[in-house]
Design a protein around this motif. Structure first.
Motif, short mmCIF file in Angstrom:
data_model
loop_
_atom_site.label_atom_id
_atom_site.label_comp_id
_atom_site.label_asym_id
_atom_site.label_seq_id
_atom_site.Cartn_x
_atom_site.Cartn_y
_atom_site.Cartn_z
N ARG A 82 0.83 -1.20 0.00
CA ARG A 82 0.00 0.00 0.00
C ARG A 82 0.87 1.25 0.00
NH1 ARG A 82 -4.52 -1.41 4.68
NH2 ARG A 82 -5.42 -3.26 3.68
N HIS A 85 2.27 1.97 -3.38
CA HIS A 85 1.25 2.55 -4.27
C HIS A 85 1.06 4.04 -3.95
CE1 HIS A 85 -2.28 2.69 -6.85
NE2 HIS A 85 -2.95 3.26 -5.86
N THR A 86 1.04 4.37 -2.66
CA THR A 86 0.90 5.77 -2.26
C THR A 86 2.13 6.57 -2.65
OG1 THR A 86 -0.44 5.07 -0.37
CG2 THR A 86 0.48 7.29 -0.28
N LYS A 89 2.23 8.77 -5.75
CA LYS A 89 1.55 10.06 -5.77
C LYS A 89 2.11 11.03 -4.74
CE LYS A 89 -2.74 7.77 -7.19
NZ LYS A 89 -4.15 7.48 -6.84
N GLU A 93 3.84 11.18 2.27
CA GLU A 93 2.72 10.51 2.92
C GLU A 93 2.99 9.02 3.08
OE1 GLU A 93 -1.98 9.55 1.95
OE2 GLU A 93 -1.06 11.40 1.17
N ALA A 94 3.64 8.40 2.08
CA ALA A 94 3.95 6.98 2.16
C ALA A 94 4.96 6.70 3.26
CB ALA A 94 4.50 6.50 0.81
N TYR A 97 3.28 6.91 6.59
CA TYR A 97 2.44 5.72 6.78
C TYR A 97 3.27 4.55 7.29
CZ TYR A 97 -0.47 1.70 5.43
OH TYR A 97 -1.18 0.54 5.44
#
Length: 574
Positions: A82, A85-86, A89, A93-94, A97
């Motif tokens: 996940r 994938h983030t 973009k 943020e990834a 996370y």
């Protein structure tokens, strides 16, 4: 507390060694006139000390624990997918996370490790994330000046750590840049790209200065020249491979312009004349002014020839594939040998070597994480590595480089058999066996080569500690220290055979069980008293804080010793 009889003797190299006899806590079995140096005092009590008969890091999980661990790893790997994938973009943020879900720690080293090792990341985004952070642009709106400086410092440390993981030690600067560029793409922002390149050059300079001289590798005398050389090499790469530069005259002009950039006019100093070694052109009309080559002409020529033959390329935005590792163990250093069974590995390998990191954590890639962390100079089994790609590729190869922790490491300290260059022109797999010959820390670099190297994810390096054969059979004791702010102590005993190991494990375990009723306070008081007794033997050592404050470590000077009876007396219960 228990003590073992020991005797001090001088080895062939005149260094002091301690020979430990069979474990004993009976004073009657220890000759009264025996003397030896005591290097460490370990409190053998159940409430403070833990005995392990396996190497730290070895894991033999089974049953429910193994199932629970497998489910935990699967859940974490789903979170990694996940995050990747983030990352496409929003890289910041990834990363947040991953930190919030305890997959990586909130440190620059952990972030750099993830960016370097994870094969699923978009490498253009990696460059943008590092570049924006290093100029303080990854923050929310209206950050304070302190927040901007902290952001810059964090990303600068992450970037230098990222560079450290590339193939930059004991190689020329152009080859170091070649390795770095295969892991990420420079950001489009010129300012951040320039800062990243400058810091990479400084890190190459620092690491090679620390490593020491390497034949064929020129390291400038100053950081400024190293930075200048890095930027000039990047410009040379663009110019020499410009489609407009085709004729030999045009190439000659590019080369002479490249060399001219490293000519500097300085006032002649006789004291420095010997260091210039002929790289001087004296001007006729100015006798005291000379033109000095900041980089020797032969070094510049070698850089030019390498770049002309093999262009510096950046990695593709997304990779076609990541080479996969398949690691097994064999009895002989032969790539065609029959691999050991799981039962044989469990008996002969897992008790001796630390497990590969991927068994205890998230597997970010399918490559060097599978290599063991430790290896023996006289192994009972050999590591065989098989590298696979989807299909044969004559335009791709891997060169396996082994770099010692210092330039003093012998050239043949670790041998790659049968050859250190893996080719895939006839098959989609290639094998090699690691054969250690000397103890020490060694880093394995897997250098992609060929015109299609940029379409394969670079294999992250792996550092392996090659130990002496005496570390095959190890008993480990870890204990709490009196000071709560000091980490636990840990000591490894290397034994000469499985029989000796079994005897020591039994003796130490018996001693620990016998102390079940002793309070932790009483145990630590006795340990402190023992350390003080050791420190009193050597006035010079009393000033050392580790002896007086820690209380579990004591050292005596080379010309003094302690009898086993004295030690037993200081450790006996009140």
């Amino acid at each position: 507390m228990r003590a073992g009889a020991a005797q001090l003797y001088a080895g062939a190299d005149a260094s002091a060694l301690v020979q430990m006899a069979a474990p004993s806590s009976d004073a009657a079995t220890i000759p009264a006139n025996d003397r030896y140096r005591v290097l460490i005092v370990v409190p053998l009590a159940q409430k403070t000390t833990v005995l392990r008969s396996e190497r730290e890091g070895a894991s033999k999980r089974g049953g429910e624990d193994a199932d629970a661990e497998e489910r935990r790893v699967e859940a974490q790997e789903e979170r990694v997918r996940r995050a990747c994938h983030t990352f496409e973009k929003n890289a910041s943020e990834a990363v947040v996370y991953l930190i919030n879900h305890d997959i990586i720690g909130p440190t620059a080293d952990m972030v750099a490790g993830f960016l370097h090792r994870c094969t699923a990341l978009n490498r253009r985004q990696t460059g943008s994330f590092l570049g924006a952070g290093i100029v303080g642009e990854n923050l929310h709106h209206n950050p304070t000046a302190d927040e901007v400086e902290q952001e810059k410092a964090f990303h600068q440390l992450a970037w230098t750590t990222f560079v450290d993981r590339c193939n930059i030690v004991a190689v020329p600067i152009d080859e170091a840049l070649r390795s770095i560029l295969l892991y990420f793409r420079l950001p489009s922002n010129r300012r951040s790209a320039g800062i990243l390149l400058e810091l990479a050059a400084l890190q190459w300079f620092t690491k090679n200065r620390e490593h020491g001289p390497t034949p064929g590798v020129f390291v400038p005398e100053s950081q400024d020249i190293a930075v200048k050389l890095a930027f000039t090499v990047m410009m040379l790469n663009s110019e020499v491979h410009n489609p407009m530069v085709r004729s030999s005259d045009a190439h000659d002009a590019v080369y002479h312009a490249f060399v001219h950039k490293f000519r500097a006019s300085v006032v002649d100093d006789p004291a420095l004349a010997a260091k210039r070694k002929g790289n001087v052109l004296r001007k006729r009309d100015q006798p005291r002014v000379v033109t000095v080559m900041e980089v020797p002409a032969d070094v510049l020529r070698a850089i030019y020839d390498r770049i002309l033959a093999n262009r510096l390329v950046t990695c593709s935005d997304t990779y076609a594939t990541a080479p996969e590792f398949d690691v097994d163990w064999v009895r002989s250093p032969d790539i065609a040998a029959t691999p050991l069974s799981d039962e044989q590995v469990s008996q002969d390998v897992e008790d001796i070597y630390c497990d590969p990191g991927f068994r205890d954590g998230i597997l970010f890639n399918a490559s060097s994480d599978r290599l063991p962390a430790k290896y023996s100079v006289d192994p009972t089994a050999w590591v065989r590595v098989t590298v696979r790609i989807p299909e044969p590729d004559s335009n791709f190869a891997l060169a396996v480089r082994v770099v010692g922790a210092s330039s003093d490491a012998p050239a043949d300290a670790v041998t790659i058999l049968p050859a250190s260059r893996l080719q895939f022109h006839a098959a989609n797999s290639a094998c090699f066996v690691i054969r250690p010959r000397h103890v020490g820390h060694f880093t394995f670099h897997f250098v992609p080569e060929g015109s299609r190297a940029r379409y394969y994810h670079p294999i992250p390096p792996r550092t392996i500690v090659v130990e002496g054969a005496f570390m095959r059979h190890v008993v480990q004791l870890s204990w709490k220290r009196p000071d709560p702010h000091v980490s636990h102590g840990r000591h490894l005993f290397g034994l000469d055979s499985p029989t000796s190991k079994s005897r020591w494990v039994h003796a130490l375990d018996t001693a620990l069980r016998a102390s079940a009723g002793a309070s932790a306070k009483d145990v630590m008081r006795r340990a402190e008293r023992a350390a003080q007794a050791l420190a009193s033997l050597s006035p010079a050592e009393q000033s050392k804080s580790d002896v007086a404050s820690i209380g579990t470590v004591g050292r005596s000077s080379a010309d003094q010793g302690l009898t086993p009876l004295q030690l037993l007396g200081s450790l006996s219960p009140e």
